[in-house]
Design an enzyme around this catalytic site. Structure first.
Site, PDB file in Angstrom:
ATOM      1  N   GLU A   1      -3.945   2.896  -3.006  1.00 43.09           N
ATOM      2  CA  GLU A   1      -3.754   1.486  -3.308  1.00 43.09           C
ATOM      3  C   GLU A   1      -4.242   0.610  -2.154  1.00 43.09           C
ATOM      4  OE1 GLU A   1       0.409   1.024  -4.024  1.00 43.09           O
ATOM      5  OE2 GLU A   1       0.397   2.222  -5.855  1.00 43.09           O
ATOM      6  N   CYS A   2      -5.092  -0.325  -2.449  1.00 34.29           N
ATOM      7  CA  CYS A   2      -5.547  -1.358  -1.520  1.00 34.29           C
ATOM      8  C   CYS A   2      -6.044  -0.763  -0.203  1.00 34.29           C
ATOM      9  CB  CYS A   2      -4.454  -2.399  -1.298  1.00 34.29           C
ATOM     10  SG  CYS A   2      -5.110  -4.007  -0.757  1.00 34.29           S
ATOM     11  N   GLY A   3      -5.240  -0.758   0.858  1.00 33.59           N
ATOM     12  CA  GLY A   3      -5.686  -0.184   2.120  1.00 33.59           C
ATOM     13  C   GLY A   3      -6.077   1.270   1.986  1.00 33.59           C
TER      14      GLY A   3
ATOM     15  N   GLY B   1      -7.686   1.740  -6.251  1.00 32.03           N
ATOM     16  CA  GLY B   1      -8.118   0.362  -6.437  1.00 32.03           C
ATOM     17  C   GLY B   1      -7.293  -0.571  -5.572  1.00 32.03           C
TER      18      GLY B   1
ATOM     19  N   LEU C   1      -9.490   1.308   0.516  1.00 35.62           N
ATOM     20  CA  LEU C   1     -10.509   1.015   1.526  1.00 35.62           C
ATOM     21  C   LEU C   1     -10.839   2.260   2.348  1.00 35.62           C
ATOM     22  CD1 LEU C   1      -9.256  -2.439   2.914  1.00 35.62           C
ATOM     23  CD2 LEU C   1     -10.927  -2.031   1.100  1.00 35.62           C
TER      24      LEU C   1
END
Length: 449
Positions: A328-330, A425, A333
């Site tokens: 998730e998110c970080g 994502g 990335l």
């Protein structure tokens, strides 16, 4: 259940809620009380402060993620055994999902929990006008449930004159805090700084608690909290019959955005959680069957993450070998080919997703969303939905298109990758809003023996 509880709200963001709540929590802890802490809204960072201050994990109370019944259940689970529960509001007291709605607001949370509210009024540059603000919030809803007031950034002599007037409105004047720049919690690009980013946090909190012991009426505060009526809380739903699993959860300074209720659901479903650090560990925990890479601040630690080539390889090998993974998110990335830091310098990452992640300088596609799966995937059936939240200044060359995200205002976009046993994502998922995908995640993980 009988539970002493109190909500701290304000007319707007920036009124000093977090500073005052952290000081109050610290003072209550210093008195030897067992305190549970909660934050309204989807925020991760304020609960990190609560955890450092109180010594226990802080819960999330959010009426977009949960309906009122589930909200009461989650509150009851996390408040069990506490002498008093302190609930920090979000934004302005009546501010909800849209500009003209109080839906999912702190006010609605207070109503759902039948919790008395203390209004924190920022009185900088005001004296009598601070009472007008208080009166307006009392009159705006006949059932405001505001039982007390604290005036922030108000001088002692002004408070002495104003307090009797507040009592005429039927509100208990709890006290004041004079302007104290040395005690204020700072801000940065994503909400507040994390606790580890504040120098001398422990000493600062103790100074703040000492100050508040002199200027707040804690006896009145606790009396109001103890006056909260009996709360009807639903029982915990039955646990599905799932195999035992071991889930590796990234948790360090770079990956720190973890909802307490998400972790609790995993454990209730039989998962043993093994925490590890992508910053400093060289391998995944022994016996790992599934992988959870949460959000955080990987962009601030891009060089260190990149230099830990052993861990990047371990993560890439596990995912490409079929190990179930939620990122998730970080965490998303981290799985890119490369990630830019805040200065635009690119660093190699895990290389699971072809493309780069980069700083774009502004927020986009942020806020509450309902995610709906476009087709059957390992964790979701077509059309199945889950509640989530996005908040990111970084962008991806390939944000995915496996789901449709819908904001409460109706705006939609596609997002997320769902490829094999990997779901990744920008969205932060709230598992309790639909536990079925978590059941499937753990079932798949159990096959990784």
């Amino acid at each position: 259940m009988r539970s002493a509880r109190i909500v701290f709200a304000a007319p707007s963001s920036g009124s000093g809620k977090t500073t005052l709540v952290c000081g109050i929590l610290r003072a209550l802890k210093n008195r030897g009380m067992t305190v549970s802490a909660f934050k309204c809204g989807p925020d991760y960072i304020d609960p990190m402060f609560h955890e450092r201050v109180v010594g226990v994990k802080s819960g999330t109370l959010d009426l977009f993620f949960s309906d009122e019944s589930q909200l009461r259940r989650l509150y009851a689970q996390n408040a069990a055994g506490a002498d008093v529960s302190v609930i920090e509001g979000v934004m302005g007291y009546y501010d909800g999902l849209s500009a003209a709605s109080d839906e999912a607001s702190t006010y609605r949370v207070a109503k759902a929990l039948r919790a008395p509210t203390i209004l924190i009024v920022d009185a900088r540059g005001q004296s009598l006008s601070a009472l007008a603000t208080l009166n307006g919030f009392l009159a705006f809803r006949s059932d405001s449930n505001v039982k007390g007031v604290i005036f922030n950034r108000m001088q002692e002599r002004v408070y002495a004159a104003i307090a009797p007037k507040a009592r005429e409105y039927g509100v208990e004047p709890i006290g004041y805090l004079e302007k104290a720049d040395d005690l204020v919690i700072e801000s940065r690009h994503l909400g507040l700084v994390t606790p580890d980013g504040i120098r001398d946090l422990e000493a600062r909190l103790d100074r703040l608690a000492d100050r508040l012991e002199q200027t707040l009426d804690f006896d009145a505060l606790l009396r109001i909290a103890s006056g909260a009526p009996e709360l009807d809380a639903p029982s915990v739903p039955p646990v599905p019959d799932l195999p035992k699993t071991t889930i590796a959860v990234a948790r360090d300074a770079a990956f720190c955005f973890l909802y307490r209720d998400n972790l609790a659901l995993l454990e209730r479903y039989g998962a043993t959680l093994r925490f590890f650090s992508p910053l400093s560990d060289e391998r995944l925990p022994e016996g790992t069957q599934g992988l959870l890479l949460p959000g955080g601040y990987p962009e601030l630690y891009a060089r260190r993450l990149s230099e830990n080539t052993a861990m990047r390889l371990a993560v890439k090998t596990a995912i490409e070998g079929g190990m179930p993974c939620l990122a998730e998110c970080g965490g998303f990335l981290y799985l890119h080919d490369s990630l830019e830091d805040m200065d635009g310098n690119p660093y190699p990452m895990c290389g699971v997703l072809n493309g780069r992640a980069f700083y774009q300088g502004t927020l986009s596609r942020f806020g509450y969303v309902t995610l709906s799966a476009g087709e059957n995937t390992a964790f979701f059936k077509a059309g199945e939905a889950i509640k989530a939240h996005e908040f990111h200044y970084f962008e991806s060359e390939d944000p995915g298109a496996a789901f449709t995200a819908r904001k409460p205002n109706g705006r939609t976009w596609t997002c997320m990758h769902a490829e094999g046993n990997l779901l990744m994502g920008f969205a932060h998922l709230f598992y309790e809003s639909n536990p079925k995908p978590i059941e499937r995640f753990l079932t798949l993980a159990a096959k990784e023996d």
